[in-house]
Design a protein around this motif. Sequence first.
Motif, PDB file in Angstrom:
ATOM      1  N   GLY A 140       0.791  -1.217   0.000  1.00 45.77           N
ATOM      2  CA  GLY A 140       0.000   0.000   0.000  1.00 45.77           C
ATOM      3  C   GLY A 140       0.825   1.269   0.000  1.00 45.77           C
ATOM      4  N   GLY A 141       2.142   1.150   0.018  1.00 48.54           N
ATOM      5  CA  GLY A 141       2.987   2.340   0.023  1.00 48.54           C
ATOM      6  C   GLY A 141       3.655   2.543  -1.327  1.00 48.54           C
ATOM      7  N   ARG A 142       4.873   3.032  -1.330  1.00 50.72           N
ATOM      8  CA  ARG A 142       5.620   3.182  -2.576  1.00 50.72           C
ATOM      9  C   ARG A 142       6.393   1.896  -2.824  1.00 50.72           C
ATOM     10  NH1 ARG A 142       9.703   6.918  -2.606  1.00 50.72           N
ATOM     11  NH2 ARG A 142       9.416   7.195  -4.822  1.00 50.72           N
ATOM     12  N   VAL A 143       6.585   1.587  -4.103  1.00 47.53           N
ATOM     13  CA  VAL A 143       7.259   0.324  -4.399  1.00 47.53           C
ATOM     14  C   VAL A 143       8.026   0.393  -5.720  1.00 47.53           C
ATOM     15  CG1 VAL A 143       5.194  -0.659  -5.490  1.00 47.53           C
ATOM     16  CG2 VAL A 143       6.924  -2.191  -4.570  1.00 47.53           C
ATOM     17  N   GLY A 144       9.238  -0.108  -5.694  1.00 43.75           N
ATOM     18  CA  GLY A 144      10.035  -0.293  -6.901  1.00 43.75           C
ATOM     19  C   GLY A 144      10.145  -1.782  -7.165  1.00 43.75           C
ATOM     20  N   LYS A 145      10.454  -2.139  -8.392  1.00 43.43           N
ATOM     21  CA  LYS A 145      10.452  -3.556  -8.747  1.00 43.43           C
ATOM     22  C   LYS A 145      11.703  -3.884  -9.540  1.00 43.43           C
ATOM     23  CE  LYS A 145       7.103  -4.762 -11.516  1.00 43.43           C
ATOM     24  NZ  LYS A 145       5.753  -4.990 -12.037  1.00 43.43           N
ATOM     25  N   VAL A 146      12.426  -4.899  -9.118  1.00 44.57           N
ATOM     26  CA  VAL A 146      13.567  -5.360  -9.912  1.00 44.57           C
ATOM     27  C   VAL A 146      13.476  -6.872 -10.071  1.00 44.57           C
ATOM     28  CG1 VAL A 146      15.090  -3.496  -9.101  1.00 44.57           C
ATOM     29  CG2 VAL A 146      15.138  -5.701  -7.921  1.00 44.57           C
ATOM     30  N   LYS A 147      14.026  -7.336 -11.198  1.00 42.57           N
ATOM     31  CA  LYS A 147      14.099  -8.777 -11.431  1.00 42.57           C
ATOM     32  C   LYS A 147      15.564  -9.155 -11.380  1.00 42.57           C
ATOM     33  CE  LYS A 147      11.672 -12.137 -14.161  1.00 42.57           C
ATOM     34  NZ  LYS A 147      10.731 -12.319 -15.270  1.00 42.57           N
ATOM     35  N   ASP A 148      15.889 -10.176 -10.624  1.00 37.81           N
ATOM     36  CA  ASP A 148      17.293 -10.533 -10.511  1.00 37.81           C
ATOM     37  C   ASP A 148      17.688 -11.518 -11.617  1.00 37.81           C
ATOM     38  OD1 ASP A 148      16.941 -13.221  -9.757  1.00 37.81           O
ATOM     39  OD2 ASP A 148      16.970 -12.773  -7.634  1.00 37.81           O
ATOM     40  N   PRO A 149      19.002 -11.799 -11.743  1.00 40.75           N
ATOM     41  CA  PRO A 149      19.448 -12.662 -12.847  1.00 40.75           C
ATOM     42  C   PRO A 149      18.922 -14.096 -12.736  1.00 40.75           C
ATOM     43  CG  PRO A 149      21.296 -11.428 -11.915  1.00 40.75           C
ATOM     44  CD  PRO A 149      20.131 -11.228 -10.989  1.00 40.75           C
ATOM     45  N   TYR A 150      18.291 -14.430 -11.635  1.00 40.39           N
ATOM     46  CA  TYR A 150      17.829 -15.799 -11.423  1.00 40.39           C
ATOM     47  C   TYR A 150      16.317 -15.908 -11.557  1.00 40.39           C
ATOM     48  CZ  TYR A 150      22.526 -15.408 -10.034  1.00 40.39           C
ATOM     49  OH  TYR A 150      23.855 -15.086 -10.074  1.00 40.39           O
ATOM     50  N   GLY A 151      15.716 -14.829 -12.049  1.00 37.42           N
ATOM     51  CA  GLY A 151      14.284 -14.872 -12.343  1.00 37.42           C
ATOM     52  C   GLY A 151      13.383 -14.475 -11.183  1.00 37.42           C
ATOM     53  N   VAL A 152      13.980 -14.089 -10.076  1.00 40.56           N
ATOM     54  CA  VAL A 152      13.177 -13.738  -8.905  1.00 40.56           C
ATOM     55  C   VAL A 152      12.816 -12.250  -8.935  1.00 40.56           C
ATOM     56  CG1 VAL A 152      13.092 -13.713  -6.386  1.00 40.56           C
ATOM     57  CG2 VAL A 152      14.353 -15.509  -7.578  1.00 40.56           C
ATOM     58  N   VAL A 153      11.559 -11.963  -8.664  1.00 41.67           N
ATOM     59  CA  VAL A 153      11.103 -10.570  -8.601  1.00 41.67           C
ATOM     60  C   VAL A 153      11.208 -10.066  -7.161  1.00 41.67           C
ATOM     61  CG1 VAL A 153       9.116  -9.039  -8.850  1.00 41.67           C
ATOM     62  CG2 VAL A 153       9.553 -10.806 -10.572  1.00 41.67           C
ATOM     63  N   TRP A 154      11.828  -8.919  -7.008  1.00 46.18           N
ATOM     64  CA  TRP A 154      11.967  -8.285  -5.689  1.00 46.18           C
ATOM     65  C   TRP A 154      11.193  -6.974  -5.712  1.00 46.18           C
ATOM     66  CZ3 TRP A 154      15.247 -10.435  -1.821  1.00 46.18           C
ATOM     67  CH2 TRP A 154      15.964 -11.557  -2.233  1.00 46.18           C
ATOM     68  N   LEU A 155      10.269  -6.850  -4.795  1.00 51.88           N
ATOM     69  CA  LEU A 155       9.569  -5.583  -4.622  1.00 51.88           C
ATOM     70  C   LEU A 155      10.292  -4.823  -3.517  1.00 51.88           C
ATOM     71  CD1 LEU A 155       5.892  -6.885  -4.655  1.00 51.88           C
ATOM     72  CD2 LEU A 155       7.175  -5.887  -6.548  1.00 51.88           C
ATOM     73  N   ILE A 156      10.755  -3.645  -3.834  1.00 47.45           N
ATOM     74  CA  ILE A 156      11.476  -2.846  -2.840  1.00 47.45           C
ATOM     75  C   ILE A 156      10.546  -1.724  -2.428  1.00 47.45           C
ATOM     76  CG2 ILE A 156      13.499  -1.399  -2.470  1.00 47.45           C
ATOM     77  CD1 ILE A 156      14.965  -3.235  -4.477  1.00 47.45           C
ATOM     78  N   CYS A 157      10.090  -1.809  -1.208  1.00 45.87           N
ATOM     79  CA  CYS A 157       8.963  -0.950  -0.853  1.00 45.87           C
ATOM     80  C   CYS A 157       9.137  -0.268   0.491  1.00 45.87           C
ATOM     81  CB  CYS A 157       7.674  -1.762  -0.852  1.00 45.87           C
ATOM     82  SG  CYS A 157       7.693  -3.169   0.240  1.00 45.87           S
ATOM     83  N   ASN A 158       8.340   0.740   0.650  1.00 43.11           N
ATOM     84  CA  ASN A 158       8.313   1.493   1.890  1.00 43.11           C
ATOM     85  C   ASN A 158       6.860   1.612   2.329  1.00 43.11           C
ATOM     86  OD1 ASN A 158       8.486   3.266   3.969  1.00 43.11           O
ATOM     87  ND2 ASN A 158       9.824   4.717   2.917  1.00 43.11           N
ATOM     88  N   PRO A 159       6.382   0.611   3.030  1.00 42.47           N
ATOM     89  CA  PRO A 159       4.957   0.580   3.332  1.00 42.47           C
ATOM     90  C   PRO A 159       4.514   1.647   4.312  1.00 42.47           C
ATOM     91  CG  PRO A 159       6.099  -1.193   4.448  1.00 42.47           C
ATOM     92  CD  PRO A 159       7.112  -0.505   3.605  1.00 42.47           C
ATOM     93  N   ALA A 160       5.423   2.107   5.149  1.00 45.09           N
ATOM     94  CA  ALA A 160       5.035   3.048   6.195  1.00 45.09           C
ATOM     95  C   ALA A 160       4.887   4.461   5.651  1.00 45.09           C
ATOM     96  CB  ALA A 160       6.066   3.042   7.315  1.00 45.09           C
ATOM     97  N   LYS A 161       5.737   4.800   4.703  1.00 43.35           N
ATOM     98  CA  LYS A 161       5.807   6.170   4.215  1.00 43.35           C
ATOM     99  C   LYS A 161       4.702   6.419   3.205  1.00 43.35           C
ATOM    100  CE  LYS A 161       9.495   9.125   2.354  1.00 43.35           C
ATOM    101  NZ  LYS A 161      10.836   9.001   1.738  1.00 43.35           N
TER     102      LYS A 161
END
Lengths: 168, 168
Positions: A140-161
């Motif tokens: 529900g906060g801000r979120v960036g998205k990266v895919k790593d070389p192994y196919g895994v999706v990482w959501l990098i987020c700040n839910p509090a802010k």
Amino acid sequence: MATEATNGAAAGETNGAAKEKTVTFTSLKPQLFVESSKASDAVAFYKAAFGAEEVNRVSHPKRKADQELPLLLSAEIKLGSSSILISDLTDDSTALVKTVGTGLVFCLETEDIEAAVDKAVKAGAVADGEITEGEGACCGGRVGKVKDPYGVVWLICNPAKKCVDVEA
Amino acid sequence: MATEATNGAAAGETNGAAKEKTVTFTSLKPQLFVESSKASDAVAFYKAAFGAEEVNRVSHPKRKADQELPLLLSAEIKLGSSSILISDLTDDSTALVKTVGTGLVFCLETEDIEAAVDKAVKAGAVADGEITEGEGACCGGRVGKVKDPYGVVWLICNPAKKCVDVEA
């Protein structure tokens, strides 16, 4: 595909080739997607099976006309000292994971999404779209998205802010 | 498919319809499988990308004649306050996960594997095989395996406890 590394004053004076910033992650939460409308059952199951404790529940903001109940955007359950997010697979999230059940992304929580995405991309991850905010984000906060070389999706987020003060 | 609920003195006097036991999980660790022989690279990547800290590394006990280096049974990396296990996908682990990358199981650590498996099965999980021990186990200790109704494999293990005294 480009990510905005500078957003407000957070990135400081250096633009472009920014100095290595320290990135601190406060939390890592696997987010498990289950077949649509079964997330609530899954939470009940994990409570019964593993004694999981539900600590948070967020309904999906979009409810389709033909749905009796809103889908689960995410419910957070605690197991040991760790948390898992359980979510209904929706049209929004299908892009994130290819398979139901073992379809999974990791949510990494941090205060500085831009720096974290930058660092990951420099290490070889691929940024996927802009940093977004609001309803669609895992927490529900801000979120960036990266895919790593192994196919895994990482959501990098700040839910509090919340983003109310970002525009100022 | 049946699991042995009683193993030594742990299950106490009640056999069969055992009373509900309290099960405590000390740790939950997602175990991520990557394409064979890339686990070590993946660990290096997660260090560079997310500042992960490697806290443990166990090589696979079986080294094939045509392998230059032993595969990684699991490396534990710490991110925030959580740990992830990174493993090379081997013949042993292919049965656990269908896909590389997002192919994932959860390792739940507990002192009482039998009670934990029992509780999960009563809640609707399906036990997969006997409780095993030793080299093949995710953490090198004893491990039980259940599959939940949503297709997720849970390894219920006790990495600290060795099996030397169980036979006594």
